[in-house]
Design a protein around this motif. Structure first.
Motif, PDB file in Angstrom:
ATOM      1  N   PRO A   1      47.961  44.811  56.433  1.00  0.00           N
ATOM      2  CA  PRO A   1      48.530  44.679  55.306  1.00  0.00           C
ATOM      3  C   PRO A   1      50.077  44.027  55.760  1.00  0.00           C
ATOM      4  CG  PRO A   1      48.875  46.962  56.103  1.00  0.00           C
ATOM      5  CD  PRO A   1      47.572  46.307  56.818  1.00  0.00           C
ATOM      6  N   LEU A   2      50.378  43.307  54.689  1.00  0.00           N
ATOM      7  CA  LEU A   2      51.875  42.613  54.899  1.00  0.00           C
ATOM      8  C   LEU A   2      52.649  43.460  54.274  1.00  0.00           C
ATOM      9  CD1 LEU A   2      50.803  39.173  53.248  1.00  0.00           C
ATOM     10  CD2 LEU A   2      51.816  39.481  55.535  1.00  0.00           C
ATOM     11  N   GLY A   3      52.655  44.625  53.301  1.00  0.00           N
ATOM     12  CA  GLY A   3      53.775  45.373  52.945  1.00  0.00           C
ATOM     13  C   GLY A   3      53.519  45.391  51.352  1.00  0.00           C
ATOM     14  N   VAL A   4      54.485  44.982  50.747  1.00  0.00           N
ATOM     15  CA  VAL A   4      54.673  44.671  49.403  1.00  0.00           C
ATOM     16  C   VAL A   4      54.393  43.294  48.720  1.00  0.00           C
ATOM     17  CG1 VAL A   4      56.152  45.198  47.267  1.00  0.00           C
ATOM     18  CG2 VAL A   4      56.500  46.618  49.257  1.00  0.00           C
ATOM     19  N   VAL A   5      53.506  43.243  47.836  1.00  0.00           N
ATOM     20  CA  VAL A   5      53.162  42.063  47.006  1.00  0.00           C
ATOM     21  C   VAL A   5      53.621  42.130  45.800  1.00  0.00           C
ATOM     22  CG1 VAL A   5      51.279  40.854  46.317  1.00  0.00           C
ATOM     23  CG2 VAL A   5      51.099  41.848  48.545  1.00  0.00           C
ATOM     24  N   GLY A   6      54.357  40.987  45.319  1.00  0.00           N
ATOM     25  CA  GLY A   6      54.883  40.785  44.234  1.00  0.00           C
ATOM     26  C   GLY A   6      53.761  39.761  43.318  1.00  0.00           C
ATOM     27  N   ALA A   7      53.256  40.060  42.323  1.00  0.00           N
ATOM     28  CA  ALA A   7      52.251  39.457  41.520  1.00  0.00           C
ATOM     29  C   ALA A   7      53.043  39.026  40.091  1.00  0.00           C
ATOM     30  CB  ALA A   7      51.206  40.123  41.423  1.00  0.00           C
ATOM     31  N   ILE A   8      52.837  37.710  39.903  1.00  0.00           N
ATOM     32  CA  ILE A   8      53.271  37.331  38.629  1.00  0.00           C
ATOM     33  C   ILE A   8      52.356  36.245  37.958  1.00  0.00           C
ATOM     34  CG2 ILE A   8      55.156  35.576  37.739  1.00  0.00           C
ATOM     35  CD1 ILE A   8      56.754  35.795  40.399  1.00  0.00           C
ATOM     36  N   GLY A   9      51.994  37.160  36.898  1.00  0.00           N
ATOM     37  CA  GLY A   9      50.728  36.351  36.123  1.00  0.00           C
ATOM     38  C   GLY A   9      50.918  35.451  34.832  1.00  0.00           C
ATOM     39  N   PRO A  10      50.138  34.935  34.524  1.00  0.00           N
ATOM     40  CA  PRO A  10      50.004  33.991  33.284  1.00  0.00           C
ATOM     41  C   PRO A  10      49.638  34.830  32.118  1.00  0.00           C
ATOM     42  CG  PRO A  10      48.196  33.720  34.555  1.00  0.00           C
ATOM     43  CD  PRO A  10      48.510  34.872  34.974  1.00  0.00           C
ATOM     44  N   TRP A  11      49.494  33.913  30.715  1.00  0.00           N
ATOM     45  CA  TRP A  11      49.119  34.738  29.706  1.00  0.00           C
ATOM     46  C   TRP A  11      47.860  34.451  29.071  1.00  0.00           C
ATOM     47  CZ3 TRP A  11      47.851  30.669  26.567  1.00  0.00           C
ATOM     48  CH2 TRP A  11      48.528  29.565  26.730  1.00  0.00           C
ATOM     49  N   ASN A  12      46.955  33.605  29.774  1.00  0.00           N
ATOM     50  CA  ASN A  12      45.801  32.785  29.282  1.00  0.00           C
ATOM     51  C   ASN A  12      44.840  33.903  29.589  1.00  0.00           C
ATOM     52  OD1 ASN A  12      46.001  32.134  32.051  1.00  0.00           O
ATOM     53  ND2 ASN A  12      44.635  30.498  31.587  1.00  0.00           N
ATOM     54  N   TRP A  13      44.863  34.283  30.997  1.00  0.00           N
ATOM     55  CA  TRP A  13      43.568  35.522  31.113  1.00  0.00           C
ATOM     56  C   TRP A  13      44.384  36.510  32.020  1.00  0.00           C
ATOM     57  CZ3 TRP A  13      38.342  34.879  30.345  1.00  0.00           C
ATOM     58  CH2 TRP A  13      37.988  33.539  29.769  1.00  0.00           C
ATOM     59  N   PRO A  14      45.310  37.226  30.988  1.00  0.00           N
ATOM     60  CA  PRO A  14      46.249  37.812  31.671  1.00  0.00           C
ATOM     61  C   PRO A  14      45.855  39.175  32.408  1.00  0.00           C
ATOM     62  CG  PRO A  14      45.880  38.290  29.134  1.00  0.00           C
ATOM     63  CD  PRO A  14      45.349  37.035  29.583  1.00  0.00           C
ATOM     64  N   ALA A  15      44.569  39.813  32.025  1.00  0.00           N
ATOM     65  CA  ALA A  15      44.266  41.174  32.719  1.00  0.00           C
ATOM     66  C   ALA A  15      43.317  40.543  33.802  1.00  0.00           C
ATOM     67  CB  ALA A  15      43.345  42.059  31.664  1.00  0.00           C
ATOM     68  N   MET A  16      42.515  39.609  33.697  1.00  0.00           N
ATOM     69  CA  MET A  16      41.745  39.343  34.798  1.00  0.00           C
ATOM     70  C   MET A  16      42.465  38.585  35.804  1.00  0.00           C
ATOM     71  SD  MET A  16      37.677  37.831  34.806  1.00  0.00           S
ATOM     72  CE  MET A  16      37.951  36.125  34.159  1.00  0.00           C
ATOM     73  N   ILE A  17      43.470  37.599  35.594  1.00  0.00           N
ATOM     74  CA  ILE A  17      44.129  37.240  36.706  1.00  0.00           C
ATOM     75  C   ILE A  17      45.046  38.028  37.463  1.00  0.00           C
ATOM     76  CG2 ILE A  17      46.066  35.220  37.132  1.00  0.00           C
ATOM     77  CD1 ILE A  17      44.715  33.692  35.431  1.00  0.00           C
ATOM     78  N   ALA A  18      45.443  39.036  36.676  1.00  0.00           N
ATOM     79  CA  ALA A  18      46.237  40.199  37.223  1.00  0.00           C
ATOM     80  C   ALA A  18      45.475  40.628  38.298  1.00  0.00           C
ATOM     81  CB  ALA A  18      46.875  41.111  36.054  1.00  0.00           C
ATOM     82  N   ILE A  19      44.179  41.178  38.106  1.00  0.00           N
ATOM     83  CA  ILE A  19      43.429  41.769  39.027  1.00  0.00           C
ATOM     84  C   ILE A  19      42.818  40.854  40.251  1.00  0.00           C
ATOM     85  CG2 ILE A  19      41.024  42.503  39.287  1.00  0.00           C
ATOM     86  CD1 ILE A  19      42.865  44.651  37.715  1.00  0.00           C
ATOM     87  N   TRP A  20      42.784  39.560  39.932  1.00  0.00           N
ATOM     88  CA  TRP A  20      42.660  38.660  40.940  1.00  0.00           C
ATOM     89  C   TRP A  20      43.843  38.909  42.094  1.00  0.00           C
ATOM     90  CZ3 TRP A  20      41.608  33.443  38.088  1.00  0.00           C
ATOM     91  CH2 TRP A  20      40.276  33.554  37.491  1.00  0.00           C
ATOM     92  N   GLN A  21      45.077  39.184  41.657  1.00  0.00           N
ATOM     93  CA  GLN A  21      46.225  39.405  42.712  1.00  0.00           C
ATOM     94  C   GLN A  21      46.185  40.694  43.035  1.00  0.00           C
ATOM     95  OE1 GLN A  21      48.953  38.285  39.546  1.00  0.00           O
ATOM     96  NE2 GLN A  21      49.186  35.952  40.266  1.00  0.00           N
ATOM     97  N   ILE A  22      46.063  41.904  42.156  1.00  0.00           N
ATOM     98  CA  ILE A  22      46.194  43.008  42.577  1.00  0.00           C
ATOM     99  C   ILE A  22      45.148  43.724  43.700  1.00  0.00           C
ATOM    100  CG2 ILE A  22      46.174  45.531  41.588  1.00  0.00           C
ATOM    101  CD1 ILE A  22      47.364  44.202  39.046  1.00  0.00           C
ATOM    102  N   ALA A  23      43.809  43.189  43.420  1.00  0.00           N
ATOM    103  CA  ALA A  23      42.579  44.108  43.868  1.00  0.00           C
ATOM    104  C   ALA A  23      42.572  43.780  45.335  1.00  0.00           C
ATOM    105  CB  ALA A  23      41.249  43.776  43.060  1.00  0.00           C
ATOM    106  N   PRO A  24      42.681  42.219  45.691  1.00  0.00           N
ATOM    107  CA  PRO A  24      42.617  42.162  47.172  1.00  0.00           C
ATOM    108  C   PRO A  24      43.792  42.694  47.895  1.00  0.00           C
ATOM    109  CG  PRO A  24      42.957  40.259  45.865  1.00  0.00           C
ATOM    110  CD  PRO A  24      42.644  41.048  45.055  1.00  0.00           C
ATOM    111  N   ALA A  25      45.024  42.756  47.170  1.00  0.00           N
ATOM    112  CA  ALA A  25      46.292  43.156  47.956  1.00  0.00           C
ATOM    113  C   ALA A  25      46.190  44.613  48.138  1.00  0.00           C
ATOM    114  CB  ALA A  25      47.449  42.842  47.016  1.00  0.00           C
ATOM    115  N   LEU A  26      45.837  45.360  47.268  1.00  0.00           N
ATOM    116  CA  LEU A  26      45.481  46.862  47.444  1.00  0.00           C
ATOM    117  C   LEU A  26      44.279  47.120  48.560  1.00  0.00           C
ATOM    118  CD1 LEU A  26      45.524  48.394  43.898  1.00  0.00           C
ATOM    119  CD2 LEU A  26      47.446  48.143  45.467  1.00  0.00           C
ATOM    120  N   ARG A  27      43.422  46.356  48.337  1.00  0.00           N
ATOM    121  CA  ARG A  27      42.396  46.526  49.242  1.00  0.00           C
ATOM    122  C   ARG A  27      42.611  46.456  50.953  1.00  0.00           C
ATOM    123  NH1 ARG A  27      39.435  45.747  53.319  1.00  0.00           N
ATOM    124  NH2 ARG A  27      37.222  44.902  53.271  1.00  0.00           N
ATOM    125  N   MET A  28      43.577  45.605  51.082  1.00  0.00           N
ATOM    126  CA  MET A  28      44.257  45.380  52.488  1.00  0.00           C
ATOM    127  C   MET A  28      45.172  46.327  52.951  1.00  0.00           C
ATOM    128  SD  MET A  28      42.065  43.259  53.628  1.00  0.00           S
ATOM    129  CE  MET A  28      42.823  43.268  55.144  1.00  0.00           C
TER     130      MET A  28
END
Length: 471
Positions: free
Chosen positions: A138-165
């Motif tokens: 792991p790197l440590g703490v990840v800051g994830a900044i998302g858009p409004w067009n696919w808000p939930a899914m793009i948030a997960i694209w950022q969150i899920a791999p970061a948590l997994r690692m």
């Protein structure tokens, strides 16, 4: 934590009107709920909590973290309809088709993929008496900044791999669509340890604070190129690692001899998915002169016949523009095309009878490079169709943009299409499809569309600290 047995998902994430910011239904403009208003102090507390929680989260190991992530995916599935309705109201995409239910289901699917993707140590060198292995931590703490067009899914694209690692995450949603991300986090936090995932529902100051924060080790951003450049500057002080997906003006090239009927459906959805509000949607289409009118008419007929309406209407296929700002951009670009003498084959106007931000699906012909609708990313339901006679010229025009997220080549001869695809400057080039994403297949842009990869093994590596161990 909310009482999940009696409280609806929307009630669990909204705050009293006096304490929050009104979030409108994209289709009607009526208030659907109130989002908490967070500031930099909230961000600092969230980062401190994430920093404190990270060592224990990392110490659980991949197997236990993956098991927890599977439980979060199950929770999302159990509340998928509630989540889809929040997305449909807040962002505007219809429930059906490649819409809000698709997005809610995609959240669970991408979490499970991140949980199950193997990233074992790699032997990079071996000789008698020595072996070098590449490990990922792991790197440590990840800051994830998302858009409004696919808000939930793009948030997960950022969150899920970061948590997994083994990282912890502080997520900042778009000010336009915070409820969708708060809803996903609410469901996930029913299973995650405290501090591992926090959503900070704030404005531009919070985004700037994430990029420059000394205790954030990685910034993931999806949004405009202008904002991405600002993040690069802000991150210079803390040397945070960056993954930037900054949108694109994706070209498509239809080769001569293409079976237009065979590609029609894929072509339509490549353009109009989420009413054109998708980073990797097809934004400008180059068509050989021999089939130009056939393609224009096929697209126009489909666009004119697709039902458009509010996201919660089960019959809707296309929805509104999410914001007045985006509505104004699309209107301006189409009016510029009209003033240049372009042919508005269908659409080209608002649909006020449907609601304040509806714009009819639009096909524009007899237009060329240099028009704003071609040169600028419209991010809405308006496609310019540009005539060409020489494939080399079409490739050169496709590559003329300073963006390079996605592109597509359409043709009945797949080998010929692949040969053309090799010459296009883009992170992904699709053949006879556009914008289709796969959680196992890396995705990212070149040029002004950013850098860094998401999805699959490459996506896990992007949120990891590589370490070489030589024995």
């Amino acid at each position: 934590m909310s009482d999940t047995t009696t409280t609806s998902l929307l009630d669990a994430i909204t705050v009293p009107a006096a304490e929050g910011r009104a979030i409108p239904d994209a289709a009607t403009g009526e208030t659907m709920g109130h989002a908490p208003v967070h500031d930099v102090e909230h961000l600092n507390r969230a980062v401190a909590a994430a920093r404190a929680a990270q060592p224990a989260w990392a110490a659980l190991g991949h197997a236990e973290r993956s098991a927890i992530l599977h439980r979060t995916a199950d929770e999302i599935d159990a509340h998928a309809e509630e989540l889809a309705r929040i997305i449909a109201q807040e962002q505007g995409k219809p429930l059906n088709g490649p819409g809000a239910r698709f997005e809610a289901g995609g959240c669970a699917a991408w979490i499970r993929n991140a949980a199950d993707t193997a990233l074992d140590p790699e032997v990079v060198f071996e000789a008698p008496g020595t072996r070098s292995e590449l490990h990922y931590g792991p790197l440590g703490v990840v800051g994830a900044i998302g858009p409004w067009n696919w808000p939930a899914m793009i948030a997960i694209w950022q969150i899920a791999p970061a948590l997994r690692m083994g990282n912890t995450v502080v997520s900042k949603p778009s000010e336009y669509t915070p409820l969708s991300v708060l809803a996903v986090a609410e469901l996930m936090n029913r299973h995650l340890p405290e501090g591992v995932l926090t959503v900070v529902s704030g404005g531009r100051d919070v985004g700037e604070g994430i990029a420059a924060h000394p205790d954030i080790d990685k910034v993931m951003f999806t949004g405009s190129t202008k904002t991405g450049r600002a993040i690069v500057k802000s991150s210079a002080g803390n040397l945070a690692r960056l993954t930037l997906e900054m949108g694109g003006n994706d070209p498509g090239i239809i080769l001569p001899g293409t079976d237009v009927k065979a590609i029609a459906e894929n072509l339509f959805w490549g353009v109009f998915i989420n009413t054109g509000q998708t980073c990797a949607a097809l934004k400008r289409l180059y068509v050989h002169d021999s089939q130009y009118e056939e393609v224009v008419r096929t697209l126009a007929d489909m666009a004119a016949s697709m039902p458009m309406g509010p996201g919660l209407d089960e019959s809707s296929v296309l929805g509104p523009l999410s914001t007045k700002q985006q509505f104004d951009i699309v209107s301006s670009l189409v009016e510029d095309a009209r003033s240049r003498g372009a042919r508005i084959v269908t659409g080209g106007e608002a649909a006020p009878e449907l609601g304040p931000h509806f714009y009819r699906a639009t096909v524009v012909a007899d237009i060329d490079d240099g028009a704003r609708l071609v040169d600028e990313e419209q991010f809405g339901p308006a496609i310019p169709v540009i005539r060409y006679t020489d494939v080399d010229d079409a490739v050169a025009r496709a590559n003329a943009s300073d963006q390079g997220l996605g592109a597509s080549v359409w043709g009945s001869d797949v080998a010929e299409a692949v040969a053309v695809a090799q010459r296009i400057e883009a992170g992904t080039v699709w053949i006879n499809q556009h914008g289709t994403l796969n959680p196992d297949v890396p995705f990212g842009g070149v040029k002004g569309s950013g850098y860094g990869m998401e999805f699959g093994r490459e996506g896990l590596k992007a949120v990891s600290a590589p370490k070489v161990i030589t024995v």
